[in-house]
Each structure stands twice: as structure tokens, then as C-alpha cells.
Design an enzyme around this catalytic site. Structure first.
Site, short mmCIF file in Angstrom:
data_model
loop_
_atom_site.label_atom_id
_atom_site.label_comp_id
_atom_site.label_asym_id
_atom_site.label_seq_id
_atom_site.Cartn_x
_atom_site.Cartn_y
_atom_site.Cartn_z
N ALA A 511 -9.42 -15.00 -22.39
CA ALA A 511 -8.42 -15.28 -23.43
C ALA A 511 -9.05 -15.18 -24.82
O ALA A 511 -8.55 -14.47 -25.70
CB ALA A 511 -7.82 -16.67 -23.22
N ASN A 617 -1.53 -20.18 -26.44
CA ASN A 617 -0.16 -20.30 -25.94
C ASN A 617 -0.10 -21.55 -25.06
O ASN A 617 -0.49 -21.52 -23.90
CB ASN A 617 0.22 -19.06 -25.13
CG ASN A 617 1.64 -19.15 -24.58
OD1 ASN A 617 2.32 -20.17 -24.72
ND2 ASN A 617 2.09 -18.06 -23.96
N PRO A 618 0.35 -22.66 -25.62
CA PRO A 618 0.33 -23.92 -24.86
C PRO A 618 1.07 -23.83 -23.52
O PRO A 618 0.74 -24.56 -22.59
CB PRO A 618 1.02 -24.91 -25.81
CG PRO A 618 0.83 -24.34 -27.17
CD PRO A 618 0.84 -22.85 -26.99
N LYS A 687 -11.00 -21.10 -26.98
CA LYS A 687 -11.93 -21.06 -25.85
C LYS A 687 -11.10 -20.78 -24.60
O LYS A 687 -9.95 -20.35 -24.71
CB LYS A 687 -12.69 -22.37 -25.72
CG LYS A 687 -13.62 -22.68 -26.91
CD LYS A 687 -14.28 -24.02 -26.72
CE LYS A 687 -15.10 -24.41 -27.93
NZ LYS A 687 -15.58 -25.80 -27.84
N GLY A 690 -8.83 -21.78 -18.14
CA GLY A 690 -8.48 -21.45 -16.76
C GLY A 690 -9.44 -22.02 -15.73
O GLY A 690 -9.07 -22.24 -14.58
N GLU A 691 -10.67 -22.24 -16.13
CA GLU A 691 -11.64 -22.82 -15.21
C GLU A 691 -11.91 -24.29 -15.51
O GLU A 691 -12.20 -25.07 -14.59
CB GLU A 691 -12.94 -22.00 -15.24
CG GLU A 691 -12.67 -20.58 -14.79
CD GLU A 691 -13.92 -19.73 -14.60
OE1 GLU A 691 -13.88 -18.82 -13.76
OE2 GLU A 691 -14.93 -19.96 -15.28
MO1 MOS Z 1 -14.18 -15.92 -12.42
S1 MOS Z 1 -14.91 -16.90 -10.80
O1 MOS Z 1 -15.57 -15.31 -13.19
O2 MOS Z 1 -12.99 -14.84 -11.95
#
Ligand code: MOS
Length: 732
Positions: A511, A617-618, A687, A690-691
Site C-alpha cells: 500500500a 482508505n479507512p 504504512k 494487512g499483516e
Molecule cells: Mo506476504 S507473507 O510477504 O504475502
């Protein structure tokens, strides 16, 4: 554009489109089934035939003989591709040599043949006729047994500061606990799938892949052809989670099959093959030692983790967050890598932190309990604003404490009973648990091309992918903000290797890095527009379709009246990532109920508070975090690849046997983003999230279970059989 000084004010800061909760621009296509996924691209190759993959049924050894006569003679069969007739294959950077096995077999369900036929059913029927005579060799399938022979990996040497052993020995309060996490599978909805077509010596692949340029390069290296002869196109991807970071057998075998039959060939890895044929998150054994002063100050902290991989593989970096999350003058982190003959271990959503936080954040809970300090307070006490291994290196931005405090307040943490097994509601023991969240923020070079046409349409082209995350939308928002046009004036085209090379989707860097690349290209386009309109490029502003400079105002469309304007650039990151430690932070809070009679665990409430720079994008960011929280519930309670330790394979290799949460398992989830910008991360000041969302959530759940029933399970997943013998006694 080189980004090597902290960002100052720029056009993104207007936040008229960026930063607003925005529906996905690709949403209507997806919800109406009109977004074509790789296997469905009937339009590109209407004459495509079908490939069916044959996987090895031993884990280690060699093929003595492979008999394909009956398969070749079966109805509709056009070819059977094996290592014997595939031609010489090279090696890409990411282990592509393993994608077609034989005669050596390196892991179970390694592909050994592709049967190509007119129909899928014919290919599948013929695949069952391939006869293989194997010579089985001894393999190593047990991490616990391989642990003693594990070595310090060259890629990840031991790190530390001070004198851990002495400080730990002298500490007033000590914890020494070992946790285990199992092998896990990405289990994305869309299987790995590709259609391959040759035109002379040029190969086109319509595929499903997170990192277009890696796979283009690896395909060329494997086939021994020039990189510019390979094109990949991957506009829609039904999930990846790291399982589609690299070229896989579907793509290579489709290319080989298409070369053999001189027609386009489509291959989807069959679902029961995916778990052993592709990569997985490796199991870990993790030992945590923490030594504290009586007041809760951490004096010493050590995290050691053992994991395994195929020869030449790499470790699961489960110690990563423990180097940076908490203060403590005396510390060490050590990884040990065992050689195993299970399928390849590799990245899965938040590699390192996801399993690492499952251990660290339970250890922190255990230590807080020993100290008699509230777990939130214990973490606040041990916050650090600098890298504890290199105190001269500050964090670019770190609001962990605010995440913890905000979460505690919003969740009603003060209602938690400090002693476990105190709260019953009917048949349910109720518990509250929390954990910090931490995930590194990586940045990657990323490019884009932007065009402006006479109608005022801005078209963005980049090989960036959207794996279900919302890339299309945040890229459109970025271009709209930069060019001063409404969102519906922007067209985004992704996933084609003919477009400029992007950061790709991985490691939650997509992102921030990919939109920063679009920012760079738009900056160039703005200059081109200003020059075309005879305006001062340094003074020009772009708003509401109007370009202004001084007292002049000109419609943006004027700039492209005679000819389309185009600009291409990429963002390149300087040494800010070395000068500052960059990470994302958060706090997870979970309420569970544990059935007093059966030990069944139900999640009742979840809250995540995240500090991850500017949220572009909240709406899609929230969606990322709730998805990650859901995956965290899976990691804590359900997900586990069961190993057959004699034969060396994952037994539960389909979606019936590999359990992940369903809607009924997941309660109301709340996500709060702290309002922040990080000028060190990129011109976007954003930043990734997603992880971050998966990091810590499973530990919060484990801690909630402990609070509910007083049982510490240190061996994930926490299934009811591990609880039931130790459940608190109850009266009638
Ligand atoms: Mo991520 S595990 O680098 O798609």
C-alpha cells in the site's frame, strides 16, 4: 524520485480523497462475477486445453521408472510432460528447480507430470493412469527430533546487547517458557492457476501472482529465455497470503504443456495438491526467557526459535519482534534452522511476527501475572522509543502506549478480574485477554505510468497487484488527489508485466510503496501539465479539475487537448529505513467464553487499535485488519497441518481437513486507527496494516482463555482437548 529526507507538506495532505473511507472501485466487477480470475479468462485463449498435475506420492527418494503409455493413449490426451521430456530447465531465484520433480523427489506432492487433454475430465482421468515406480529414501519430518542438529542460519545470525546470561541470572523475577506453533497453510480461496500461450518464442501467462516481476524473471531463468520474451498478466487475485509470492508449478507446467502441444494450456493446482505442493508457514519451537526487577522493569530478555526447511531453505524469523518491541538492556535473539524433508517453508502473512507474537505476547502475560502487574501496564512500563539493540536508532514513529491505553479504555479492560476463573455466565467461563501488535514496515522501490487524455481521464498503469486488499482503490485515490480530479475520472490498470515494475504485494509494503510510486509518477505528470500550459511547475496547484498558478486558472483538460500527456517514474527509498527503525504498532483485546463442561471456546468480542501511519482508505484498511484478526483466531484455535511423521506429508491437505474460522466463529470486531502520519515512511506518510492485524491477536486469545479458566496452553492451536483435563472444578 528519490525519497531520502522526511516528507514535508505535499498535495496528498489535502486529504480530499485519500484518507476517506472509499468503496472499492473494483467492487461492482467482483460482486457481479465479472472480474475474471486467471482460470476464467476464456476470452484470452478460447482454444485452451487443460492440464492436470500429477504429484509425487513419496516425500523423499527417486523415480525409478515412470510409465505414461496408458495415459497417453487415453481419450483426449495430447501430451504428458515429465522431467524426461520437458527439456533442460534452469533455476530461478526462488527455488523454481523444484517445480517439476524427477528423477529426484524432494517433497511429497512435488509435481512430476502434467497431463494435457482436450477437457479437464479427460486430463484428470488420464492422470490416474500414470504409473510411477519409486525408490523411497529416509527423510526427516520431525522438528522436535531435528532440533539438536539445527544450525545458526547465515542469513539470520544471532543478535543481542549487554550480557543476557548474567542479567537473567541476577533478575528478581524470571520466566522461562517454551511455546510451539504448527505448520500452517495459506488456504486462499483461489487456487494457484495459470493459462499459458506461446506466440513463436514469446510466452504469455495469465496467472494469479503477488509479485509480477519476480515471477517474470524466474520464469525466464527457468525456461532459459530472455526476460523480455515473457509476459505475466494478473489483474485479479483471489487471495495469496504469501502463497503466491513466487512462481509455482501451475505457471511453469502450463508453459511447458503449451510448448508441447502448441496450444494454450490452463492449469489450476488441484485443491488437495496445494497444501503439500506449494509453500507453507513452518512450525516453530520457541523459548522465551524474561528477567525483571520487582517493579516490572525488564532487565533481560532472550528469544530463541527453532524451525525447519528443505535443504538450502531459510528459517521462520519468529524472534524478529522480540528484538524491538520491549526495552531491556540485556538481550539476545537466536534462530536455529533444522533440515527437514517436508514441503518448502516460506512466507505466510506476517512471516516471523505472526508465530513470534504467539509466543512473546503470552510470555509477557505470564510474566505480568508473576509480577502481579496488570498486563497492559507491564507493556507500557517497558516501552522504548529507540531500537533496544542500537539505541542510537530511533523509531520513526511509535505510539504503542497510546494503542494500549486507547484499547484498554474502549474495551472496558478495567472490568477484567486479575485472577483467572472468576467470572461465570451460566455455563460459560468468561475471560479477557490482550496483547500488543507489532509488524515491521518495509519499503520497496515502486514504479508507475500515468496518462492524461483530452477528456480529463487519468489512467494509472503499474504491475502492482491487488490480492483482495484494495490496491486498485488506494492507487485511484492517490492519482485523483494528486491530479485534482474526482475518483471516477481515474482508471487503474494493474498486474501486467508490460507496465512499470512496482513493489508488488508482499510483507505489507504494497500500500505505502505502490502509492508512493504513483505519487512520483503523478508529480512528473503535474510538471508536464504545467509546462504544457506555460505555468510555473513549482507554483501550480491541481484542484477540482483546475490548474492554478499565480492568478491564472486553466482547466486540466486543456493540457491534453492536442496530445495525451504521459509520465513515468518510480519511488526509490534512500537510507531513512536504516537511520530509523520503522514499524507498525497496535493492541489487541479479546473476550472469550469457555464452556465449563466441554471446554468449547467461543470468541465473544474483539478489538484492535492500530497505529500504522496515514490510513489511505479507512474502509479497505479496516477490512484488512478484520480479515487478519479472523486469521489470528484460526492460528490460535484451529489451524494446523498434521504431519505424517513416517511418510512425511501434511495429512489434512484440503479445505475439509484444514480448518479455518467461518462467520459463525467470529463475533463483532472493532478496529480503531490512531490518527497519525509518518513522514519517514514515504511521501504518502502511510504504512501497511494487512499483516499488523494478525500479529498478536492469537496471543490475546490465549491470554483470554487463561483468564477465563486458568489454563495455560503453550502448544498451538488451543483445541479443547488441551484444556479439558485442567478445567476448573464446578459445582452443580
Ligand atoms: Mo506476504 S507473507 O510477504 O504475502
Amino acid at each position: 524520485m528519490k525519497f531520502d529526507t522526511p516528507a514535508t507538506t505535499n498535495p496528498i495532505d489535502r486529504l480530499t480523497i485519500v484518507g476517506k473511507p472509499t468503496d472499492r472501485i473494483d467492487g461492482p466487477l467482483k460482486t457481479t462475477g465479472r472480474a475474471p480470475y486467471a482460470y476464467e479468462r476464456h476470452d484470452v485463449a478460447p482454444d485452451a486445453v487443460y492440464g492436470y498435475v500429477v504429484g509425487a506420492t513419496i516425500a523423499k527418494g527417486r523415480i525409478r521408472a515412470i510409465d505414461t503409455h496408458a495415459a497417453r493413449a487415453a481419450p483426449g490426451v495430447l501430451a504428458v510432460v515429465t522431467a524426461d521430456n520437458a527439456g533442460r530447465l534452469g533455476k530461478g531465484k526462488h527455488n523454481t528447480a523444484r517445480l517439476l520433480g524427477g528423477p529426484q523427489i524432494e517433497h511429497y506432492h512435488q509435481a512430476i507430470a502434467l497431463v494435457v487433454a482436450e477437457t479437464f475430465e479427460q486430463a484428470r482421468a488420464a492422470a490416474a493412469l500414470v504409473r510411477v515406480d519409486y525408490e523411497r529414501a529416509h527423510g526427516r519430518y520431525d522438528l522436535a527430533r531435528g532440533r539438536d542438529a539445527a544450525v545458526e542460519p547465515k542469513s539470520d545470525p544471532d543478535t543481542g546487547a549487554g550480557d543476557f546470561d548474567a542479567a537473567y541470572a541476577a533478575a528478581a523475577v524470571r520466566l522461562d517458557a517454551t511455546y510451539t506453533t504448527p505448520d500452517q497453510s495459506h488456504a486462499m480461496m483461489e487456487p494457484h492457476a495459470s493459462i499459458a500461450a506461446w506466440n513463436g518464442d514469446r510466452l504469455t501467462l495469465w496467472t494469479s501472482n503477488q509479485m509480477i516481476h519476480w515471477s517474470k524473471r524466474d520464469m525466464a531463468m527457468t525456461l532459459g529465455i530472455a526476460e523480455d520474451k515473457v509476459r505475466l498478466d494478473s489483474p485479479y487475485i483471489g487471495g495469496g497470503f504469501g502463497g503466491k509470492l513466487f512462481l509455482r508449478a501451475d505457471a511453469l507446467l502450463a508453459a511447458l504443456g503449451a510448448r508441447a502441444v502448441r496450444r494454450p494450456v490452463k492449469v489450476a493446482l488441484q485443491r488437495p495438491l496445494i497444501f503439500n505442493n506449494t509453500t507453507h508457514r513452518p512450525a516453530t519451537i520457541q523459548r522465551l526467557r524474561i528477567g525483571c526487577r520487582q517493579d516490572g522493569t525488564i532487565e533481560a530478555i532472550a528469544h530463541e526459535s527453532w524451525s525447519g526447511d528443505l535443504p538450502g531453505g531459510s528459517p521462520e524469523v519468529a524472534t524478529q519482534q522480540s528484538r524491538w518491541l520491549y526495552a531491556g538492556a540485556h538481550r539476545k535473539a537466536a534462530l536455529r534452522l533444522a533440515t527437514l524433508d517436508l514441503p518448502e517453508g516460506n512466507a505466510m502473512r506476517a512471516p516471523g511476527e505472526a508465530p513470534g507474537m504467539l509466543a512473546l505476547e503470552v510470555a509477557m502475560d505470564e510474566m505480568a501475572e508473576k509480577l502481579g502487574i496488570d498486563p497492559v501496564q507491564f507493556r507500557v512500563l517497558n516501552d522504548t522509543q529507540v531500537d533496544p539493540e542500537q539505541p542510537e536508532r530511533p523509531f520513526s514513529q511509535r505510539r504503542l502506549v497510546e494503542c494500549l491505553r486507547t484499547g484498554a479504555e474502549r474495551f472496558g479492560w478495567q472490568r477484567r478480574a486479575a485472577r483467572p476463573a472468576q467470572v461465570r455466565e451460566g455455563r460459560w467461563w468468561i475471560g479477557l485477554g490482550m496483547a500488543a501488535a507489532y509488524r515491521n514496515n518495509l519499503v520497496m522501490t515502486s514504479g508507475a505510468r500515468v496518462r492524461l487524455d483530452r477528456r480529463g481521464i487519468v489512467t494509472v498503469e503499474t504491475d502492482m497487484t491487488d490480492i483482495g486488499t484494495g490496491s486498485y482503490t488506494i492507487i485511484a485515490q492517490t492519482a485523483a488527489e494528486m491530479m485534482g480530479v474526482p475518483l471516477d475520472r481515474v482508471v487503474v490498470r494493474l498486474g501486467d508485466s508490460n507496465f512499470p515494475v512496482s513493489a508488488g504485494s508482499g510483507g505489507q509494503w504494497g500500500a505505502n510503496s505502490a502509492t508512493a510510486g504513483v505519487y512520483a509518477a503523478c508529480t512528473k505528470l503535474r510538471e508536464a501539465v504545467a509546462r504544457r500550459l506555460d505555468l510555473d511547475p513549482t507554483a501550480a496547484t491541481f484542484e477540482d479539475g483546475i490548474v492554478r498558478a499565480g492568478d491564472r486558472r486553466i482547466a486540466l483538460t486543456e493540457a491534453a487537448q492536442d496530445a495525451e500527456l504521459a509520465a513515468e517514474d518510480h519511488i526509490e527509498f534512500g537510507d531513512l529505513a536504516e537511520r530509523y527503525r520503522q514499524a507498525t504498532f497496535g493492541a489487541h483485546f479479546v473476550e472469550v467464553g469457555v464452556d465449563a463442561w466441554t471446554a468449547e471456546i467461543r470468541v465473544r468480542r474483539m478489538l484492535a487499535v492500530c497505529a500504522a501511519g496515514r490510513i489511505l482508505n479507512p474502509k479497505s484498511a479496516r477490512s484488512q485488519v478484520i480479515g487478519a484478526m479472523t486469521m489470528g483466531v484460526g492460528a490460535a484455535l484451529m489451524e494446523e497441518l498434521a504431519i505424517d511423521r513416517r511418510l512425511g506429508f501434511f495429512v489434512n491437505h484440503d479445505l475439509a481437513g484444514y480448518e479455518v474460522p467461518v462467520h459463525a466463529d467470529i463475533p463483532h470486531q472493532e478496529v480503531v486507527f490512531l490518527d497519525e502520519t509518518d513522514p519517514i515512511s514515504s511521501p504518502m506518510k502511510a504504512k501497511g496494516v494487512g499483516e499488523l492485524g494478525i500479529c498478536g491477536v492469537g496471543a490475546a486469545l490465549a491470554n483470554a482463555i487463561h483468564n477465563a479458566v486458568g489454563v495455560r496452553v503453550r502448544d498451538y492451536p488451543i483445541t479443547l482437548d488441551k484444556l479439558i483435563a485442567q478445567m476448573p472444578r464446578i459445582g452443580k
